[in-house]
Structures are given as C-alpha cells and as structure tokens.
Write a protein that holds these residues in place. Structure first.
Motif, short mmCIF file in Angstrom:
data_model
loop_
_atom_site.label_atom_id
_atom_site.label_comp_id
_atom_site.label_asym_id
_atom_site.label_seq_id
_atom_site.Cartn_x
_atom_site.Cartn_y
_atom_site.Cartn_z
N ARG A 1 55.72 12.22 26.73
CA ARG A 1 55.73 13.73 26.68
C ARG A 1 54.44 14.20 26.31
O ARG A 1 53.77 13.53 25.35
CB ARG A 1 56.89 14.32 25.63
CG ARG A 1 56.80 15.77 25.45
CD ARG A 1 57.98 16.19 24.69
NE ARG A 1 58.08 15.65 23.49
CZ ARG A 1 57.49 15.95 22.43
NH1 ARG A 1 56.71 17.02 22.38
NH2 ARG A 1 57.61 15.31 21.24
N ALA B 1 54.27 15.41 36.21
CA ALA B 1 55.55 16.12 35.57
C ALA B 1 56.85 15.43 36.19
O ALA B 1 56.89 14.93 37.23
CB ALA B 1 55.64 17.53 35.87
N SER C 1 49.32 25.05 29.34
CA SER C 1 50.64 25.03 29.67
C SER C 1 51.27 23.70 30.15
O SER C 1 52.56 23.51 30.22
CB SER C 1 50.60 25.86 31.31
OG SER C 1 49.85 25.14 32.18
N ARG C 2 50.61 22.63 30.08
CA ARG C 2 50.87 21.41 30.26
C ARG C 2 51.60 20.77 28.83
O ARG C 2 52.46 19.84 29.03
CB ARG C 2 49.85 20.27 30.51
CG ARG C 2 49.20 20.72 31.84
CD ARG C 2 49.09 19.49 32.62
NE ARG C 2 50.26 18.92 33.22
CZ ARG C 2 50.28 17.53 33.79
NH1 ARG C 2 49.23 16.87 33.98
NH2 ARG C 2 51.48 17.12 33.91
N GLN D 1 55.25 18.86 28.32
CA GLN D 1 55.86 18.25 29.53
C GLN D 1 56.17 16.92 29.51
O GLN D 1 55.58 16.20 28.89
CB GLN D 1 54.74 18.56 30.75
CG GLN D 1 54.72 19.88 31.46
CD GLN D 1 53.84 19.80 32.74
OE1 GLN D 1 53.34 18.86 33.01
NE2 GLN D 1 53.93 21.02 33.66
N ARG D 2 57.54 16.66 30.12
CA ARG D 2 57.72 15.26 30.30
C ARG D 2 57.00 14.71 31.33
O ARG D 2 56.81 15.37 32.45
CB ARG D 2 59.25 15.01 30.39
CG ARG D 2 59.97 15.45 29.21
CD ARG D 2 61.61 15.34 29.34
NE ARG D 2 62.03 13.93 30.09
CZ ARG D 2 62.23 13.57 31.11
NH1 ARG D 2 62.53 14.47 31.99
NH2 ARG D 2 62.60 12.41 31.24
N VAL D 3 56.29 13.55 31.41
CA VAL D 3 55.43 12.92 32.35
C VAL D 3 55.79 11.38 32.51
O VAL D 3 56.21 10.60 31.84
CB VAL D 3 53.93 13.21 32.10
CG1 VAL D 3 53.85 14.48 32.08
CG2 VAL D 3 53.63 12.46 30.80
N ASP E 1 63.81 17.25 34.77
CA ASP E 1 64.73 16.93 33.59
C ASP E 1 66.22 16.11 34.10
O ASP E 1 66.64 15.29 33.29
CB ASP E 1 65.37 18.22 32.85
CG ASP E 1 64.49 19.17 32.27
OD1 ASP E 1 63.43 18.66 31.82
OD2 ASP E 1 64.59 20.19 32.00
N ASP F 1 44.51 14.00 33.13
CA ASP F 1 45.39 15.06 33.36
C ASP F 1 46.14 14.91 34.96
O ASP F 1 47.29 14.97 35.02
CB ASP F 1 44.62 16.45 33.25
CG ASP F 1 45.66 17.63 33.76
OD1 ASP F 1 46.74 17.83 33.33
OD2 ASP F 1 45.20 18.29 34.66
#
Length: 343
Positions: A78, A145, A89-90, A93-95, A148, A140
């Motif tokens: 994350r 991303a 905005s990132r 985020q789960r990545v 869920d 980045d």
C-alpha cells in the motif's frame, strides 16, 4: 515527500542474505522516495526460484551476490508516501509492484523493450535490494493499482504471472492453439493458466514429478505427461514453451512444434546446449528467449480480477518476515508451489 500516515517509522525490519545460505534480520532505515517515486508498505512477497538460487548458490550466471542483499521481487503493498512529482491522490492505494527501473532513454527503452535496458535496476538482483523488508520505494509508473477484489497475496504474484503473459505473447498463442509446456513448477503452472486464458484449446505439460503433473492439471493443463515414459516429439503443437531449463526437454519440445510454429525458452539451464537446427530450419520455427517482461501488469490485473487465472490457489505456505529463511527453504519440497512471506 507527502505521507498518508503520521506514524511512518524511520527504521524498518529487513531479512538480508548475508552470504550463501545465511539470512539475518537487520534494522535498516526506511527509504525516502525520490521525486518520481512512491513509498510502499509491503504486504506480501512471493518466493521466486531466482531468490532460491541466490540463497543456495550465491549467484545466477553473471549476477553474483558480493555484498549483503535483500531478496524478494514478487511484491504487493500500500502506498503510504509519494515523492514531490507524484499526485497525492495515490496515497492509500493498494498496489502490485513491477520491480524494475529502466533508464527510459536508451534505444531499447525508447522502442518499448525496456526489459532489455542495459542499465536496468531490478529488485533482488545484485546489487539492488528487493522486498523482504517493511518498506520499498519504486517509481510511480511501476506501482500498479490493484482492485479490492484481488488479495495482497495474489497481487504479489502478478510478477510471475507477468512471466507467463510475456511467454504466451512471445509464443503467439491464439484461441484454439495447441500448446506444449515443459516443466510444471510455479512458472510452468502460471504459464499453463495464461495459455488457457489466451484461448488455447489444449495445454500439454511435461514434468518428471507426479505431484507436479497433478498440480498442473488443476491449473489449466489439459494433459500432463511423464517425459521419461512418453515422447512428445510427434505432437505437432502450435507453440512450445520451455519452463524447465532442461536440455532434453528443450530439444524434444522443439521437435514437437509444427511448421511455422513458435518455441520460447523461459527456464534457465545450461549456457549452451545442442539444438535440432535442421528441424528449426525446415519447419521455419520461430525460436526466441524471454528476459523478464514489458507492459504486462495491465493484463495481469485483468486476468486476476476476472478470475481467468487463480493466483490465491497457487499459494501453498505462508511465513512471516522473521522466517524468510524457512520460506526460501520450503521450495525443497516438490509439493510446494508458491510460498509467500506476509508482513
């Protein structure tokens, strides 16, 4: 640096390969992301065959462990902080991490073949540290991303899934294809799943171990063959993908390819082996290798999220970070398909 949390520590745990066969826990500083990077709190890390090679042998070909090295390059997590040039905005985020940093300026990068960048920095490839630690930094654009509906463990396995995707692209697998895969280890099984997802009508896999053949049949293979008992050379397949690195498997697999078909070498074996050159010539077989991958994560996200491949089902054991050594040693057991370290 912009953070999503106020409690990001200054120090972190890391499982470090000190020398061949020796892993030690260390206290290390948390990375500070560069302007174009994100800081990821690691959630899951898969154990790859290359990690095991470095652990057991201290080297893979020309890549030699000459100083302490953090292994692990199959990683999810994350985003907890971003560099100055990355959108806030990132944060959160789960990545899934594509664990490489090409130069993006050389001829290979500019042509889209960034996996062949001569200046590549790749996680867990000496001297670049990997992800068996609490936090990692990555550019980045290489922090993808994750929806869920995809678990942390599955998101970590987008990396070996990408090997399967890249191999199937190289093999030009299309709907209705007949495919032969040598080797039913983790990459062979992942490639079998990808081949079916690409539309292959038949996926034939070979392995000397009965347990691995049985596993392959649960994950996409339509037929599993013991190559010590049954020949594959008359199969007439559209594509052959070697995930074994075994010279006999490579030679017999190439002979199994029909005219105009493809043969793809994925497994790492001997540096040089004799090949059936006349067969390659008269059948006009396209023979190629693979080295990592390029632009595969969008496909990996789709295949996992759609259920076209089963990644969670491939996980056969889990360990915490302090037991990374045991995770690396778990691969001694042929029944182990994919051990995962959870943080």
């Amino acid at each position: 640096m912009i953070t999503a949390e106020t409690n990001i520590p200054n120090r972190m745990r890391a499982a470090v390969l000190m020398e061949k066969g020796v892993v030690r826990m260390e206290d290390r500083p948390v990375p500070t992301p560069a302007a174009d990077e994100v800081l990821v709190k690691v959630a899951s890390v898969g154990v790859c065959g290359s990690d095991v090679h470095y652990y057991r042998e201290g080297r893979i070909g020309d890549f030699v462990v000459e100083q302490p090295l953090v292994l692990g390059h199959e990683v999810s997590g994350r985003i907890v902080a971003v560099g100055a040039d990355v959108s806030p905005s990132r944060l959160g985020q789960r990545v899934s991490i594509e664990p490489q940093r090409p130069c993006r300026r050389c001829a290979q990068c500019l042509s889209g073949r960034y996996n062949l960048c001569p200046k590549m920095e790749f996680y867990a490839t000496p001297p670049i540290d990997g992800a068996f630690q609490d936090y990692v930094a990555i550019q980045d654009m290489f922090a993808h991303a994750v929806p869920d509906t995809v678990s942390n463990d599955a998101a970590a396995l987008f990396e070996p899934l990408s090997v399967g995707i890249w191999s199937c692209r190289k093999a030009a697998i299309a709907p209705g294809a007949r495919v032969l895969i040598a080797g039913a280890g983790p990459i062979g099984v992942m490639t079998a799943q990808c081949a079916r997802a690409f539309g292959a009508a038949e996926v034939i896999i070979t392995d000397l171990m009965p347990a691995r053949r049985d596993t392959a049949l649960r994950f996409g293979a339509t037929l599993a063959i013991d190559p010590s008992r049954d020949s594959v050379e008359t199969l007439g397949v559209d594509a052959f993908i070697d995930c074994s690195g075994a010279a006999p498997a490579v030679r017999s697999g190439i002979r199994a390819v029909r005219g105009g078909g493809h043969a793809v070498l994925v497994g790492m074996g001997a540096d040089e082996i004799p090949l059936p050159v006349t067969v390659i010539q008269v059948r006009e077989i396209t023979l190629t290798g693979t080295f990592r991958y390029a632009d595969t994560w969008p496909a990996a996200v789709h295949l996992a999220a759609s259920g076209a491949v089963d990644l969670d089902g491939m996980i056969t054991s889990t360990f915490d970070l302090e037991h990374t050594k045991e995770a690396l040693e778990a691969t001694h057991d042929p029944a182990q398909l994919k051990p995962v370290v959870r943080l």
